[in-house]
Design a protein around this motif. Structure first.
Motif, PDB file in Angstrom:
ATOM      1  N   PRO A 242     -48.245  64.186 -28.431  1.00  0.00           N
ATOM      2  CA  PRO A 242     -47.765  62.823 -28.684  1.00  0.00           C
ATOM      3  C   PRO A 242     -46.540  62.415 -27.887  1.00  0.00           C
ATOM      4  O   PRO A 242     -46.341  61.218 -27.628  1.00  0.00           O
ATOM      5  CB  PRO A 242     -47.444  62.833 -30.182  1.00  0.00           C
ATOM      6  N   ALA A 243     -45.677  63.368 -27.503  1.00  0.00           N
ATOM      7  CA  ALA A 243     -44.457  62.986 -26.788  1.00  0.00           C
ATOM      8  C   ALA A 243     -44.674  62.847 -25.286  1.00  0.00           C
ATOM      9  O   ALA A 243     -43.801  62.304 -24.594  1.00  0.00           O
ATOM     10  CB  ALA A 243     -43.348  64.004 -27.050  1.00  0.00           C
ATOM     11  N   ALA A 244     -45.794  63.330 -24.778  1.00  0.00           N
ATOM     12  CA  ALA A 244     -46.054  63.222 -23.342  1.00  0.00           C
ATOM     13  C   ALA A 244     -46.006  61.760 -22.918  1.00  0.00           C
ATOM     14  O   ALA A 244     -46.580  60.888 -23.570  1.00  0.00           O
ATOM     15  CB  ALA A 244     -47.412  63.829 -23.005  1.00  0.00           C
ATOM     16  N   ARG A 250     -39.472  61.039 -18.506  1.00  0.00           N
ATOM     17  CA  ARG A 250     -39.729  60.485 -17.173  1.00  0.00           C
ATOM     18  C   ARG A 250     -38.527  60.722 -16.269  1.00  0.00           C
ATOM     19  O   ARG A 250     -37.374  60.590 -16.686  1.00  0.00           O
ATOM     20  CB  ARG A 250     -40.016  58.987 -17.267  1.00  0.00           C
ATOM     21  N   THR A 251     -38.813  61.075 -15.030  1.00  0.00           N
ATOM     22  CA  THR A 251     -37.759  61.332 -14.051  1.00  0.00           C
ATOM     23  C   THR A 251     -38.102  60.628 -12.746  1.00  0.00           C
ATOM     24  O   THR A 251     -39.191  60.043 -12.593  1.00  0.00           O
ATOM     25  CB  THR A 251     -37.624  62.836 -13.782  1.00  0.00           C
ATOM     26  N   PRO A 255     -42.359  59.635 -12.710  1.00  0.00           N
ATOM     27  CA  PRO A 255     -42.196  58.436 -13.538  1.00  0.00           C
ATOM     28  C   PRO A 255     -43.201  58.345 -14.679  1.00  0.00           C
ATOM     29  O   PRO A 255     -43.028  57.544 -15.593  1.00  0.00           O
ATOM     30  CB  PRO A 255     -42.384  57.291 -12.536  1.00  0.00           C
ATOM     31  N   SER A 256     -44.259  59.193 -14.650  1.00  0.00           N
ATOM     32  CA  SER A 256     -45.234  59.185 -15.739  1.00  0.00           C
ATOM     33  C   SER A 256     -44.750  59.968 -16.956  1.00  0.00           C
ATOM     34  O   SER A 256     -45.234  59.757 -18.072  1.00  0.00           O
ATOM     35  CB  SER A 256     -46.563  59.791 -15.265  1.00  0.00           C
ATOM     36  N   GLY A 257     -43.833  60.899 -16.761  1.00  0.00           N
ATOM     37  CA  GLY A 257     -43.383  61.752 -17.858  1.00  0.00           C
ATOM     38  C   GLY A 257     -44.447  62.706 -18.343  1.00  0.00           C
ATOM     39  O   GLY A 257     -44.411  63.148 -19.498  1.00  0.00           O
ATOM     40  N   ARG A 258     -45.356  63.084 -17.471  1.00  0.00           N
ATOM     41  CA  ARG A 258     -46.481  63.933 -17.870  1.00  0.00           C
ATOM     42  C   ARG A 258     -46.696  65.144 -16.958  1.00  0.00           C
ATOM     43  O   ARG A 258     -47.603  65.933 -17.198  1.00  0.00           O
ATOM     44  CB  ARG A 258     -47.778  63.109 -17.919  1.00  0.00           C
ATOM     45  N   HIS A 352     -46.776  72.121 -24.556  1.00  0.00           N
ATOM     46  CA  HIS A 352     -47.288  71.432 -25.742  1.00  0.00           C
ATOM     47  C   HIS A 352     -46.149  70.791 -26.523  1.00  0.00           C
ATOM     48  O   HIS A 352     -45.396  71.474 -27.227  1.00  0.00           O
ATOM     49  CB  HIS A 352     -48.047  72.407 -26.629  1.00  0.00           C
ATOM     50  N   THR A 353     -46.052  69.472 -26.436  1.00  0.00           N
ATOM     51  CA  THR A 353     -44.977  68.793 -27.165  1.00  0.00           C
ATOM     52  C   THR A 353     -45.194  68.833 -28.675  1.00  0.00           C
ATOM     53  O   THR A 353     -44.233  68.731 -29.441  1.00  0.00           O
ATOM     54  CB  THR A 353     -44.839  67.324 -26.719  1.00  0.00           C
ATOM     55  N   MET A 354     -46.440  69.023 -29.120  1.00  0.00           N
ATOM     56  CA  MET A 354     -46.726  68.992 -30.554  1.00  0.00           C
ATOM     57  C   MET A 354     -46.070  70.156 -31.294  1.00  0.00           C
ATOM     58  O   MET A 354     -45.873  70.098 -32.516  1.00  0.00           O
ATOM     59  CB  MET A 354     -48.243  69.008 -30.762  1.00  0.00           C
TER      60      MET A 354
END
Length: 693
Positions: A242-244, A250-251, A255-258, A352-354
């Motif tokens: 969920p946090a992706a 994003r940097t 810029p996608s943060g993924r 895994h952000t979860m």
């Protein structure tokens, strides 16, 4: 290469180690001197010490009662070896047939195993991972060569079978110590930093069994194979969950943060039932510096994670993403659980952000009775918490491609929990300020408090992404129990209970109040083997805690807990070995990583022994008349920490990683305290297998 005299030395030569047997170099390079900084957790939540203190008194009642000597029989296999001898503070004993005599505490510069066992260094820093990698030469390293060779400072060890004769070794490379890696006057400061970045990460290496299908001996296979792989500080990773894509991830470069480059400070981990490996990004905070002011929006978050921008490795000088001034979001892209598929070298590893962001020691999976995957985790910092994650979807045990694809999504959706422990005795402090339970046993109940699911946050005023990115701050809001450096958290595959190592906390009883789950305000140490015990403040030797999920439901929210071990020297009154006679156990200090053999015996690796000996690996039955009987199986060389560990499913091989050998006071590449594994005149961290001869 650039020869620049001593210009290479951009980090201080460290000479004093204030924290037990750990040298100042270990404290600096491994965790950025975390123990010297104020505790990041200022929430005021109850400490485990307050809970445990109530239970310590029971130790005096039960400690003198004999529990009897049991025999663990597994034929000729290692984990089931019958042991009928004793192991007192000197580690002596007599092995029965099929057993082994415990190794005595020692300070040898070698890996010491019981009589009748042999060991082999399977891979060491600089060995070829790819067939085209250059031969290891510490005077001619480049970032490119480091990225194709076995990395530095091995930690988690996973061995995943291909068939009876072949397997894959997966090994974390936690951190680098430039003083021990680089000869003086050979490299420029920037060259050292670039090589160090590539020396982090993980290695995947194909193994070959030696000596037939019942042998416990293994070696590295020819590196010209499809599996071997290096994952480094610049390998691309996908963010999941969920946090992706959140703005904080994003940097400039992403810029996608993924999509994140690299992983580092990978400590422990776990092998999943679906054939992948999980690794925990732990002390990531120490890699970030600041060329100027830091973004004030993140001051609270930075402080809670120990991100100061000072005392860093200088990586910002060779890569701007490590500069907090230029890229304030980059630290949010680290501190995750990483998943790698070793059987697919073309796959992109994931974060895994979860599973939340904190200083992950590792993650270990248990499949609940209802089929949900449950990941148990510890946040390795004084005063931080135990966590678990329960997947939204269920595990598919079929050996099909469709099942594998389904299982690879299990850690992307579910619910994240944090633990609150309650003692079952009223608080009662003894004269030393430690907790003494009225019923003589350190135990109680607990609950798993939900923090967030993939769709709903349970922390008022916080979004799902807020909870997952600033998990420590979110957990502070729901009053969990502050623990003494919760490290490895492992489900026992035989009895279903959960075991967690609480390594130590020198501030317990002062900054941290005692409780039944964290009972010690003072404990005992030794300067050397045979030296007198000396009383020092705090929990210096650590605990091992046992959790029993209510009704055996790992997906549930209630549990019972008890202290299996209050570690230390058996001659010291505060130690507790579940009632087993203390004159028949080995001294043990600072439990870190855990493993189990096929009979459910607990194996404990130590880090920072304060009883005068090198660190080691210990076996401890957790059921039956021998419950609590700690016996030392091996010791690692001078200055080293015992990592891994792993007992293979057939109990014939015991694996450990020997991390930071020679990391002692004033030790350098040119003047090392250790030369283990004695292939060169400088130390080389690596992975060792031990088997019965």
């Amino acid at each position: 290469m650039t020869t620049t005299g001593n210009r290479r030395r951009t980090l201080p030569l460290l000479t004093d180690g204030p924290h037990g047997s750990r040298s100042a170099a270990t404290c600096f390079y491994k965790c950025g001197n975390a123990c010297d900084h104020p505790e990041p957790n200022t929430s005021g939540n109850t400490h485990i010490s307050s809970v445990l203190q109530r239970a310590l008194g029971r130790r005096a009642v039960l400690g003198g009662t004999g529990a009897g000597l049991g025999m663990l029989v597994l034929g000729g296999s290692l984990g089931s070896a019958a042991v009928a001898g004793t192991a007192g503070s000197g580690g002596t004993g007599t092995a029965a047939a099929g057993g082994w005599t415990p190794v005595a505490p020692n300070v040898r510069d070698n890996l010491t195993v019981p009589d009748g066992f042999r060991s082999r260094t399977v891979m060491a820093w600089g060995d070829k991972v790819y067939a085209d990698a250059p031969a290891f030469d510490p005077h001619a390293q480049t970032p490119e060569s480091a990225a194709r060779q076995f990395g530095y400072n091995s930690d988690y060890v996973g061995v995943l079978p291909i068939n009876d004769a072949q397997a894959l070794l997966v090994n974390n490379h936690e951190y680098t110590n430039e003083e021990l890696m680089f000869p003086a006057g050979v490299y420029s400061p920037d060259e050292i930093k670039k090589i160090a970045i590539q020396s982090h990460g993980l290695s995947v290496v194909k193994l070959q069994r030696v000596g037939g299908p019942t042998s416990g001996e293994w070696r590295a296979a020819d590196p010209d194979n499809r599996y071997n792989r290096r994952i480094t500080g610049t390998t691309p990773f996908d963010l999941t969950g969920p946090a992706a894509g959140d703005a904080r991830l994003r940097t400039t470069a992403d810029p996608s943060g993924r999509r994140v480059l690299g992983t580092f400070n990978n400590c422990s981990g776990g092998t999943t039932p679906w054939g992948t490996v999980l690794a925990g990004e732990e002390n990531f905070n120490q890699y970030f510096g600041a060329s100027g002011a830091k973004d004030p929006r993140y001051a609270t978050s930075y402080a809670r994670y120990g991100i100061t921008g000072t005392g860093d490795r200088g990586w910002k000088d060779v890569d701007p993403r490590f500069d907090l001034t230029a890229e304030p979001h980059e630290p949010f892209r680290f501190g995750w659980i990483v998943e790698v598929d070793p059987f697919d070298p073309t796959s992109t590893p994931r974060k895994h952000t979860m599973l939340g962001r904190f200083k992950h020691e590792g993650a270990n999976i248990q499949i609940a009775p209802n089929g949900h995957a449950v990941a148990y985790m510890g946040d390795d910092e004084r005063g931080d918490y135990l966590y678990k994650f329960v997947s939204a979807d269920t595990f598919d045990p079929r050996d099909t491609q469709a099942a594998k694809l389904r299982n690879l999504q299990l850690l992307t959706r579910g619910t994240l929990y944090v633990a609150r422990l309650t003692g079952d005795d009223p608080r009662a402090l003894d004269a030393a300020g430690s907790f003494t339970p009225a019923d003589g046993v350190f135990d109680g109940t607990g609950e798993w408090i939900p923090l967030t699911s993939d769709t709903t946050s349970y922390v008022e005023g916080w979004s799902v992404a807020d909870v997952l990115i600033d998990t420590r701050l979110a957990a502070d809001k729901v009053a969990p129990t502050r623990m003494d450096r919760p490290e490895d958290v492992q489900p026992n595959p035989v009895n279903g209970r959960i075991y967690a190592s609480l390594t130590n906390n020198s501030k317990r009883g002062s900054t941290f109040a005692v409780d039944e789950a964290n009972p010690l305000a003072a404990s005992y140490v030794r300067d050397a083997i045979g030296a007198p015990l000396t009383k020092e403040s705090g929990n210096r030797n650590g605990y091992v805690i046992e959790l029993t999920e209510a009704g055996g439901d790992h997906a549930g929210t209630r549990f019972a807990w008890t202290l299996l071990l209050v570690c230390g020297d058996p001659e010291s009154a505060e130690t507790w070995f579940s009632g087993f006679p203390k004159d028949q156990v080995s001294p043990i200090s600072c439990p870190d990583n855990l493993a189990f053999d096929s009979r459910g015996n607990l194996w404990i690796a130590t880090d920072g022994n304060v009883l005068g000996s090198n660190d080691g690996l210990f076996r401890c039955p957790v059921d039956g008349p021998s419950r609590g009987r700690v016996e030392q199986f091996l010791t690692v060389p001078l200055g080293a920490e015992t990592c891994g560990p792993l007992v293979t499913h057939d109990d014939r091989s015991v694996w450990v990683a020997v991390q930071h050998p020679g990391e002692a006071t004033g030790s350098t590449f040119d003047s090392p305290a250790s030369t283990w594994p004695h292939t060169h005149d400088f130390p080389r961290p690596g992975v060792v297998v031990t088997w019965k001869a």
